[in-house]
Design an enzyme around this catalytic site. Sequence first.
Site, PDB file in Angstrom:
ATOM      1  N   GLU A 190      63.040  -8.522 -19.754  1.00 18.29           N
ATOM      2  CA  GLU A 190      64.442  -8.922 -19.863  1.00 18.29           C
ATOM      3  C   GLU A 190      64.552 -10.385 -19.480  1.00 18.29           C
ATOM      4  OE1 GLU A 190      67.267  -6.389 -17.854  1.00 18.29           O
ATOM      5  OE2 GLU A 190      68.618  -8.070 -17.454  1.00 18.29           O
ATOM      6  N   GLU A 195      74.042 -15.209 -16.047  1.00 18.92           N
ATOM      7  CA  GLU A 195      74.888 -14.172 -15.467  1.00 18.92           C
ATOM      8  C   GLU A 195      75.853 -14.840 -14.497  1.00 18.92           C
ATOM      9  OE1 GLU A 195      72.806 -10.088 -14.725  1.00 18.92           O
ATOM     10  OE2 GLU A 195      71.364 -11.662 -14.181  1.00 18.92           O
TER      11      GLU A 195
END
Length: 310
Positions: A190, A195
């Site tokens: 990932e 974020e």
Amino acid sequence: MAAPASAQSDPALGLPQLILPVPTGTLGDRCRKIETDDPLMPLSLRRTFNDDFDVHPLVGARWVPHYAGGAAWPEARYWGGEGSDFKRKTSYNGEQQIYVDPRYGGRETTPLGLDPFKVKDGILSIIASRTPPALKTVLFNNEYISGILTTQSRFSQKYGYFEMRAKIPVGIGVWPAFWMLADDGGWPPEVDVMEGRGQRPGDLAMTTHWRIPETQRVERCGFDFSVPDAPTAFHNYGVLWQPDRITYFIDRQPVSEIKVPVGFHDPMYMIINLAMGSKNFEGVGFVDGQSPETVAFEIDRISAYQIDER
């Protein structure tokens, strides 16, 4: 920090050709922040994907408004309740939203017509809002409805540069992200290109995740970066995946890098979403009475580039 040919790279545009300043130093075994005196060299890239969001994202075949999954991905990660809640949230994270689109019906057999995607003046807004009381049961008692877009089964790429230009929303429980997963449906690897930590305005995380084959332990390495006006101004957040290293960029300047970990074999696809609530990601927290009634993740553009070998 040197920025070769940066004058060619208008940050507001997903140009057909792009030149990025990339680090050339020796890689260690762990990720590191890039220093201002690190040697850089220009890397030429050619565009392979671009969406300026001049039309609704579900017009055409570029985006899917839910997780697609795959044989290698544990289905439980997508499970937020019984029945058709499948692929509409990641319950592992303790999220409190459900991802909807106009054709989604929840427990009903007919679409509810809920659309979290709005387009105006070339800006896509993914809007999270509190679930209407009359639909709470129909939508598996989730506190919010929101949206996700992925390119799984539509676009994936091995190596290259992937970039989003966006404003990063804030608030208690607000968790916007731009990230990538392997096209075979497995996890990890990932790549979290960006974020947002909703309770910490301007605090952005960029992280790589991988699995150690011998122990099956999942490892991660990354850094937080401060972009004070991220909630109010558009910035570019990108990642360059090369055979030997993964480099993260803010406004097309390199800020951190990591030697490519084990397991990065398959092409990766892109995901943009606005989650609400998290038990695992620090600085987000669970939604409460002070969380916004509605909040918008504004995205100007998403682009992908392949390394120009010519």
